[in-house]
Design a protein around this motif. Sequence first.
Motif, PDB file in Angstrom:
ATOM      1  N   UNK A   1       0.845  -1.183   0.000  1.00  0.00           N
ATOM      2  CA  UNK A   1       0.000   0.000   0.000  1.00  0.00           C
ATOM      3  C   UNK A   1       0.883   1.237   0.000  1.00  0.00           C
ATOM      4  N   UNK A   2       0.468   2.222  -0.769  1.00  0.00           N
ATOM      5  CA  UNK A   2       1.203   3.469  -0.849  1.00  0.00           C
ATOM      6  C   UNK A   2       0.979   4.346   0.362  1.00  0.00           C
ATOM      7  N   UNK A   3       1.912   5.261   0.558  1.00  0.00           N
ATOM      8  CA  UNK A   3       1.831   6.209   1.653  1.00  0.00           C
ATOM      9  C   UNK A   3       1.697   7.603   1.054  1.00  0.00           C
ATOM     10  N   UNK A   4       0.631   8.308   1.379  1.00  0.00           N
ATOM     11  CA  UNK A   4       0.420   9.670   0.883  1.00  0.00           C
ATOM     12  C   UNK A   4       1.188  10.641   1.771  1.00  0.00           C
ATOM     13  N   UNK A   5       2.074  11.406   1.131  1.00  0.00           N
ATOM     14  CA  UNK A   5       2.926  12.364   1.833  1.00  0.00           C
ATOM     15  C   UNK A   5       2.663  13.747   1.256  1.00  0.00           C
ATOM     16  N   UNK A   6       2.306  14.687   2.112  1.00  0.00           N
ATOM     17  CA  UNK A   6       2.226  16.082   1.673  1.00  0.00           C
ATOM     18  C   UNK A   6       3.569  16.710   1.993  1.00  0.00           C
ATOM     19  N   UNK A   7       4.234  17.211   0.958  1.00  0.00           N
ATOM     20  CA  UNK A   7       5.532  17.850   1.103  1.00  0.00           C
ATOM     21  C   UNK A   7       5.379  19.294   0.646  1.00  0.00           C
ATOM     22  N   UNK A   8       5.621  20.221   1.572  1.00  0.00           N
ATOM     23  CA  UNK A   8       5.334  21.611   1.241  1.00  0.00           C
ATOM     24  C   UNK A   8       6.296  22.569   1.922  1.00  0.00           C
ATOM     25  N   UNK A   9       6.552  23.664   1.249  1.00  0.00           N
ATOM     26  CA  UNK A   9       7.239  24.801   1.842  1.00  0.00           C
ATOM     27  C   UNK A   9       6.158  25.668   2.461  1.00  0.00           C
ATOM     28  N   UNK A  10       6.406  26.156   3.663  1.00  0.00           N
ATOM     29  CA  UNK A  10       5.369  26.892   4.378  1.00  0.00           C
ATOM     30  C   UNK A  10       6.012  27.989   5.228  1.00  0.00           C
TER      31      UNK A  10
ATOM     32  N   UNK B   1      -3.718   4.712  -3.779  1.00  0.00           N
ATOM     33  CA  UNK B   1      -2.985   4.302  -2.572  1.00  0.00           C
ATOM     34  C   UNK B   1      -2.937   2.789  -2.426  1.00  0.00           C
ATOM     35  N   UNK B   2      -4.005   2.125  -2.834  1.00  0.00           N
ATOM     36  CA  UNK B   2      -4.054   0.664  -2.754  1.00  0.00           C
ATOM     37  C   UNK B   2      -3.230   0.004  -3.855  1.00  0.00           C
ATOM     38  N   UNK B   3      -3.129   0.650  -5.007  1.00  0.00           N
ATOM     39  CA  UNK B   3      -2.424   0.069  -6.151  1.00  0.00           C
ATOM     40  C   UNK B   3      -0.915   0.256  -6.114  1.00  0.00           C
TER      41      UNK B   3
ATOM     42  N   UNK C   1      -6.712  10.627   4.262  1.00  0.00           N
ATOM     43  CA  UNK C   1      -5.896   9.931   3.265  1.00  0.00           C
ATOM     44  C   UNK C   1      -4.410  10.270   3.363  1.00  0.00           C
ATOM     45  N   UNK C   2      -4.048  11.181   4.248  1.00  0.00           N
ATOM     46  CA  UNK C   2      -2.655  11.579   4.395  1.00  0.00           C
ATOM     47  C   UNK C   2      -2.000  10.744   5.486  1.00  0.00           C
ATOM     48  N   UNK C   3      -0.816  10.233   5.177  1.00  0.00           N
ATOM     49  CA  UNK C   3      -0.060   9.450   6.149  1.00  0.00           C
ATOM     50  C   UNK C   3       1.055  10.259   6.800  1.00  0.00           C
ATOM     51  N   UNK C   4       1.582  11.236   6.059  1.00  0.00           N
ATOM     52  CA  UNK C   4       2.731  11.978   6.570  1.00  0.00           C
ATOM     53  C   UNK C   4       2.739  13.393   6.011  1.00  0.00           C
ATOM     54  N   UNK C   5       3.206  14.323   6.827  1.00  0.00           N
ATOM     55  CA  UNK C   5       3.441  15.704   6.405  1.00  0.00           C
ATOM     56  C   UNK C   5       4.940  15.967   6.474  1.00  0.00           C
TER      57      UNK C   5
ATOM     58  N   UNK D   1      -4.403  11.530 -15.609  1.00  0.00           N
ATOM     59  CA  UNK D   1      -5.365  12.451 -15.017  1.00  0.00           C
ATOM     60  C   UNK D   1      -6.440  11.636 -14.298  1.00  0.00           C
ATOM     61  N   UNK D   2      -6.652  11.973 -13.027  1.00  0.00           N
ATOM     62  CA  UNK D   2      -7.691  11.348 -12.214  1.00  0.00           C
ATOM     63  C   UNK D   2      -8.916  12.249 -12.252  1.00  0.00           C
ATOM     64  N   UNK D   3      -9.936  11.852 -13.014  1.00  0.00           N
ATOM     65  CA  UNK D   3     -11.090  12.721 -13.251  1.00  0.00           C
ATOM     66  C   UNK D   3     -12.287  12.411 -12.359  1.00  0.00           C
ATOM     67  N   UNK D   4     -12.271  11.278 -11.694  1.00  0.00           N
ATOM     68  CA  UNK D   4     -13.411  10.890 -10.873  1.00  0.00           C
ATOM     69  C   UNK D   4     -13.395  11.559  -9.515  1.00  0.00           C
ATOM     70  N   UNK D   5     -14.162  11.003  -8.598  1.00  0.00           N
ATOM     71  CA  UNK D   5     -14.223  11.494  -7.230  1.00  0.00           C
ATOM     72  C   UNK D   5     -12.829  11.431  -6.613  1.00  0.00           C
ATOM     73  N   UNK D   6     -12.364  12.531  -6.046  1.00  0.00           N
ATOM     74  CA  UNK D   6     -11.008  12.633  -5.511  1.00  0.00           C
ATOM     75  C   UNK D   6     -10.746  11.546  -4.477  1.00  0.00           C
ATOM     76  N   UNK D   7     -11.655  11.386  -3.540  1.00  0.00           N
ATOM     77  CA  UNK D   7     -11.455  10.415  -2.461  1.00  0.00           C
ATOM     78  C   UNK D   7     -11.367   9.002  -3.017  1.00  0.00           C
ATOM     79  N   UNK D   8     -12.270   8.652  -3.919  1.00  0.00           N
ATOM     80  CA  UNK D   8     -12.240   7.310  -4.517  1.00  0.00           C
ATOM     81  C   UNK D   8     -10.969   7.087  -5.328  1.00  0.00           C
ATOM     82  N   UNK D   9     -10.592   8.066  -6.146  1.00  0.00           N
ATOM     83  CA  UNK D   9      -9.416   7.936  -7.009  1.00  0.00           C
ATOM     84  C   UNK D   9      -8.133   7.802  -6.191  1.00  0.00           C
TER      85      UNK D   9
END
Length: 192
Positions: free
Chosen positions: A1-10, A116-118, A140-144, A103-111
């Motif tokens: 399973x993938x890990x969603x990481x938000x990486x940002x300058x703030x 993340x599962x794939x 859906x975020x695992x890490x910041x 491009x992921x055009x469907x529902x954001x949460x579903x896509x």
Amino acid sequence: MGKIVISSNVSLDGVVQDPDGAEGFDRGGWFVRYGGADLDEWSKLEHAEALSTEALLLGRRSDGWFGARWASRPGEWAERLNSLPKYVVSSTLQEPSWTNVTVLKGDVVDEVTRLRQELDGDIVCYASYELGRTLIEHDLVDELRLVLFPVVVGAGKRLFGESSGARPFRLAGSRTVGSGLVLLTYEIVRDA
């Protein structure tokens, strides 16, 4: 399973809007102005992150911004970013600006849940604060990974907006980048 990481300058006050000043925001341009000599170390940090990333997750505007800046750049960092699979969340995007884009055009949460599962490994979300807010809101975020710049911008779009409730994170790491920037890494607390 993938890990969603938000990486940002703030900024210190949470602003992520127009860090390079290209959007014309009257308080934009804080990235270079307050990053200064530390941007060399920041570049090394971001390059290393790109090498350990499996895919990028972006909003439509971020695809345009990154595509315009990275698609024709030479060098190992650019080659890595350009070769990564990219998933752009948009219901309107017809022609992606960057390379290797789905491009992921469907529902954001579903896509994003499906993505993340794939995929395995880090799926990094850069510079897409609206998408980031949606991902946080739907757990859906695992890490910041936040690089904190030493400036209070005072106004502008922030990474975190209103939400339906508290989202606890735990500090997983902190380190200085150069002499004035700080990398803060937080992991979501799902068992709270």
